[in-house]
Design a protein around this motif. Structure first.
Motif, PDB file in Angstrom:
ATOM      1  N   ASP A 267       0.814  -1.203   0.000  1.00  0.00           N
ATOM      2  CA  ASP A 267       0.000   0.000   0.000  1.00  0.00           C
ATOM      3  C   ASP A 267       0.857   1.266   0.000  1.00  0.00           C
ATOM      4  O   ASP A 267       0.442   2.319   0.460  1.00  0.00           O
ATOM      5  N   GLU A 268       2.092   1.153  -0.528  1.00  0.00           N
ATOM      6  CA  GLU A 268       2.972   2.304  -0.577  1.00  0.00           C
ATOM      7  C   GLU A 268       2.327   3.420  -1.381  1.00  0.00           C
ATOM      8  O   GLU A 268       1.757   3.222  -2.434  1.00  0.00           O
ATOM      9  N   GLY A 269       2.416   4.626  -0.855  1.00  0.00           N
ATOM     10  CA  GLY A 269       1.898   5.779  -1.575  1.00  0.00           C
ATOM     11  C   GLY A 269       0.449   6.101  -1.280  1.00  0.00           C
ATOM     12  O   GLY A 269      -0.040   7.154  -1.698  1.00  0.00           O
ATOM     13  N   ILE A 270      -0.265   5.226  -0.582  1.00  0.00           N
ATOM     14  CA  ILE A 270      -1.656   5.510  -0.233  1.00  0.00           C
ATOM     15  C   ILE A 270      -1.682   6.265   1.088  1.00  0.00           C
ATOM     16  O   ILE A 270      -1.253   5.755   2.119  1.00  0.00           O
ATOM     17  N   ASP A 271      -2.167   7.488   1.056  1.00  0.00           N
ATOM     18  CA  ASP A 271      -2.206   8.332   2.245  1.00  0.00           C
ATOM     19  C   ASP A 271      -3.530   8.102   2.964  1.00  0.00           C
ATOM     20  O   ASP A 271      -4.557   8.692   2.627  1.00  0.00           O
TER      21      ASP A 271
ATOM     22  N   VAL B  26     -13.843  15.624  -2.926  1.00  0.00           N
ATOM     23  CA  VAL B  26     -13.624  14.257  -3.398  1.00  0.00           C
ATOM     24  C   VAL B  26     -12.143  14.094  -3.676  1.00  0.00           C
ATOM     25  O   VAL B  26     -11.526  14.975  -4.299  1.00  0.00           O
ATOM     26  N   CYS B  27     -11.563  12.996  -3.222  1.00  0.00           N
ATOM     27  CA  CYS B  27     -10.127  12.808  -3.405  1.00  0.00           C
ATOM     28  C   CYS B  27      -9.817  11.363  -3.750  1.00  0.00           C
ATOM     29  O   CYS B  27     -10.638  10.461  -3.564  1.00  0.00           O
ATOM     30  N   ASN B  28      -8.596  11.163  -4.255  1.00  0.00           N
ATOM     31  CA  ASN B  28      -8.074   9.833  -4.543  1.00  0.00           C
ATOM     32  C   ASN B  28      -6.828   9.626  -3.683  1.00  0.00           C
ATOM     33  O   ASN B  28      -5.768  10.198  -3.969  1.00  0.00           O
ATOM     34  N   PRO B  29      -6.920   8.838  -2.602  1.00  0.00           N
ATOM     35  CA  PRO B  29      -5.762   8.648  -1.717  1.00  0.00           C
ATOM     36  C   PRO B  29      -4.569   7.991  -2.404  1.00  0.00           C
ATOM     37  O   PRO B  29      -3.435   8.144  -1.933  1.00  0.00           O
ATOM     38  N   ALA B  30      -4.801   7.256  -3.510  1.00  0.00           N
ATOM     39  CA  ALA B  30      -3.699   6.573  -4.193  1.00  0.00           C
ATOM     40  C   ALA B  30      -2.899   7.527  -5.070  1.00  0.00           C
ATOM     41  O   ALA B  30      -1.682   7.372  -5.210  1.00  0.00           O
ATOM     42  N   THR B  31      -3.564   8.514  -5.673  1.00  0.00           N
ATOM     43  CA  THR B  31      -2.871   9.474  -6.541  1.00  0.00           C
ATOM     44  C   THR B  31      -2.690  10.836  -5.878  1.00  0.00           C
ATOM     45  O   THR B  31      -2.031  11.706  -6.430  1.00  0.00           O
ATOM     46  N   ARG B  32      -3.317  11.035  -4.712  1.00  0.00           N
ATOM     47  CA  ARG B  32      -3.262  12.286  -3.945  1.00  0.00           C
ATOM     48  C   ARG B  32      -3.814  13.473  -4.731  1.00  0.00           C
ATOM     49  O   ARG B  32      -3.357  14.598  -4.583  1.00  0.00           O
ATOM     50  N   GLU B  33      -4.821  13.209  -5.520  1.00  0.00           N
ATOM     51  CA  GLU B  33      -5.536  14.276  -6.211  1.00  0.00           C
ATOM     52  C   GLU B  33      -6.828  14.582  -5.456  1.00  0.00           C
ATOM     53  O   GLU B  33      -7.354  13.716  -4.761  1.00  0.00           O
TER      54      GLU B  33
ATOM     55  N   PRO C  15      -8.029   0.681  -3.760  1.00  0.00           N
ATOM     56  CA  PRO C  15      -7.476   1.850  -4.457  1.00  0.00           C
ATOM     57  C   PRO C  15      -7.674   1.790  -5.962  1.00  0.00           C
ATOM     58  O   PRO C  15      -7.788   0.722  -6.559  1.00  0.00           O
ATOM     59  N   CYS C  16      -7.717   2.969  -6.536  1.00  0.00           N
ATOM     60  CA  CYS C  16      -7.819   3.139  -7.986  1.00  0.00           C
ATOM     61  C   CYS C  16      -6.732   4.122  -8.400  1.00  0.00           C
ATOM     62  O   CYS C  16      -6.552   5.166  -7.763  1.00  0.00           O
ATOM     63  N   TYR C  17      -5.999   3.806  -9.458  1.00  0.00           N
ATOM     64  CA  TYR C  17      -4.872   4.641  -9.871  1.00  0.00           C
ATOM     65  C   TYR C  17      -5.165   5.449 -11.134  1.00  0.00           C
ATOM     66  O   TYR C  17      -4.249   6.004 -11.731  1.00  0.00           O
ATOM     67  N   SER C  18      -6.434   5.526 -11.541  1.00  0.00           N
ATOM     68  CA  SER C  18      -6.772   6.389 -12.657  1.00  0.00           C
ATOM     69  C   SER C  18      -6.826   7.834 -12.177  1.00  0.00           C
ATOM     70  O   SER C  18      -7.107   8.115 -10.999  1.00  0.00           O
ATOM     71  N   LYS C  19      -6.573   8.781 -13.056  1.00  0.00           N
ATOM     72  CA  LYS C  19      -6.519  10.185 -12.730  1.00  0.00           C
ATOM     73  C   LYS C  19      -7.920  10.774 -12.628  1.00  0.00           C
ATOM     74  O   LYS C  19      -8.831  10.377 -13.372  1.00  0.00           O
ATOM     75  N   LEU C  20      -8.088  11.727 -11.735  1.00  0.00           N
ATOM     76  CA  LEU C  20      -9.347  12.459 -11.684  1.00  0.00           C
ATOM     77  C   LEU C  20      -9.505  13.323 -12.914  1.00  0.00           C
ATOM     78  O   LEU C  20      -8.509  13.802 -13.486  1.00  0.00           O
ATOM     79  N   PRO C  21     -10.721  13.545 -13.386  1.00  0.00           N
ATOM     80  CA  PRO C  21     -10.924  14.431 -14.536  1.00  0.00           C
ATOM     81  C   PRO C  21     -10.505  15.845 -14.209  1.00  0.00           C
ATOM     82  O   PRO C  21     -10.492  16.249 -13.033  1.00  0.00           O
ATOM     83  N   ASP C  22     -10.149  16.609 -15.227  1.00  0.00           N
ATOM     84  CA  ASP C  22      -9.745  17.994 -15.021  1.00  0.00           C
ATOM     85  C   ASP C  22     -10.855  18.782 -14.371  1.00  0.00           C
ATOM     86  O   ASP C  22     -12.048  18.559 -14.635  1.00  0.00           O
ATOM     87  N   GLN C  23     -10.456  19.707 -13.522  1.00  0.00           N
ATOM     88  CA  GLN C  23     -11.414  20.578 -12.854  1.00  0.00           C
ATOM     89  C   GLN C  23     -12.101  21.476 -13.870  1.00  0.00           C
ATOM     90  O   GLN C  23     -11.445  22.159 -14.656  1.00  0.00           O
TER      91      GLN C  23
END
Length: 387
Positions: free
Chosen positions: A78-82, A122-129, A376-384
């Protein structure tokens, strides 16, 4: 990929593709699952899923005093998951709300947040977005809010949020949902629907128990039913058009007693189908059902799990006042891809995992919290989008 490469890839057998995918790092495999539906189906195929990389999973929770959000990890990878969400602004003041297929929803507060508004992040703990949603207004007194996140990376990079406004009366009596606000990340708009149900003749009360977001539809507990609500694409032609909605009757529907938390059943999904795990009346067996529209009976039993073997006792169910059904364990999640059922044993106050095939029981954590299952999911969030 050019035309020749596409032809070569198409000639590979499933066995060869799975053999290639099994050699990938799990982060790469997670990304590929999000963009290729044929590869995603391998994860749901009992013949292949054991050969593929296993994505780490865990449970998010927050203590009742709204202290820091925490993650109970079930894997060493789980490295990188905050898990504390420390990459978010004012993360110490976040209220954990929900998570869905790798994304996390929190109510966002700061020293400058007005008490008259609701603000979500809304956030993605795996990508920190992360994305801060536009503010929405609170109703007057006697309204409660049940907010759910919808996200399916195999279908779209966009997410949606459903905010149910529930009216309460004297003595905290539930009067039903009065309106639903629906947010779409496609263009950062909240749409309000207040005429989905007739409050005089059809009271809908949505439970915060685990829900499912599948093929653009939210499946959520509502009394002894499953409420199905369509995600609305926030485009001009849809504004003012109410989303499709209906209910599905849950199995083991009983009318001779009041069931504690809808039999403490739990919704889930596997292989593109809705599933439901629930204890039988005596609590000795947990049934896992699958639902198919084409099935004349709707629900079909897929697994029968003995709780005597899992918990080592026979006494599970009690009736208060002779008709209120209560059970001393609670199903909080299940994952058929990993073949595991998750329980809170209220007798020992422990979070447990129970192998569906192995029948092995493992203790995960002491203490009872409101846990939300996370993969976890490692896909990127859509642009704001601007708003």
């Amino acid at each position: 990929m050019d035309h020749k490469e596409e032809i070569c890839a198409a000639k590979l057998t499933d066995d060869l593709v799975v053999d290639i995918l099994s050699r990938l790092p799990f982060k790469s495999f997670c990304r590929f699952k999000c963009v290729c539906k044929s590869w995603l189906t391998f994860s749901s195929d009992p013949h292949y899923c054991q050969k593929l990389p296993k994505v780490p999973a865990g449970f998010f929770y927050q203590d009742s005093d709204n202290s820091a959000v925490q993650l109970v990890s079930l894997s060493k990878n789980d490295e990188g998951i905050d898990g504390t969400l420390s990459f978010l602004p004012d993360y110490e003041q976040l209220k954990f709300i929900d998570c869905c297929n790798g994304l996390v929803l929190c109510e966002y507060r700061s020293n400058h947040t007005s008490p008259d508004i609701l603000r979500f992040i809304v956030c993605n703990p795996a990508t920190r977005e992360w994305r801060i949603l536009p503010d929405t207004q609170r109703d007057a007194d006697n309204f409660y809010y049940k907010t759910m996140l919808g996200f399916d990376p195999s279908r779209s990079p966009h997410f949606c949020v459903f905010n149910f406004h529930e009216k309460r009366g004297t003595g905290n009596l539930v009067l039903g949902t009065r309106r639903v606000e629906m947010f779409s990340s496609r263009n950062s708009l909240w749409l309000v629907n207040s005429d989905l149900w007739d409050p005089e003749n059809n009271t809908i009360s949505v439970s915060v128990r685990p829900h499912v977001f599948l093929d653009g539809f939210l499946y959520a507990h509502s009394d002894l039913d499953v409420l199905v609500l369509e995600d609305v694409v926030a485009e001009a032609e849809n504004i003012g058009v109410p989303p499709s909605n209906w209910t599905i009757k849950l199995p083991l529907h009983r009318i001779d007693c009041m069931a504690d938390h809808c039999f403490r059943g739990c919704l889930g999904q596997f292989s593109g189908m809705l599933h439901y795990a629930v204890a039988e009346e005596d609590g000795h067996t947990v049934l896992i059902w699958s639902y198919a529209d084409g099935n004349p009976h709707g629900w079909t039993v897929e697994h029968r799990l003995s709780m005597r073997n899992a918990l080592g006792r026979d006494d599970f169910v009690h009736y208060e006042d002779g008709w209120i059904w209560t059970c001393n364990y609670e199903i909080i999640a299940f994952d058929l891809e990993r073949e595991v059922l998750f329980l809170i044993d209220e007798t020992t106050n422990k979070l447990l995992s129970y192998g569906i095939s192995t029948r092995k029981v493992d203790e995960i954590k002491d203490g009872s919290h409101w846990y939300m299952y996370y993969v976890p999911c490692y896909s990127k969030l859509p642009d704001q989008e601007p708003y």
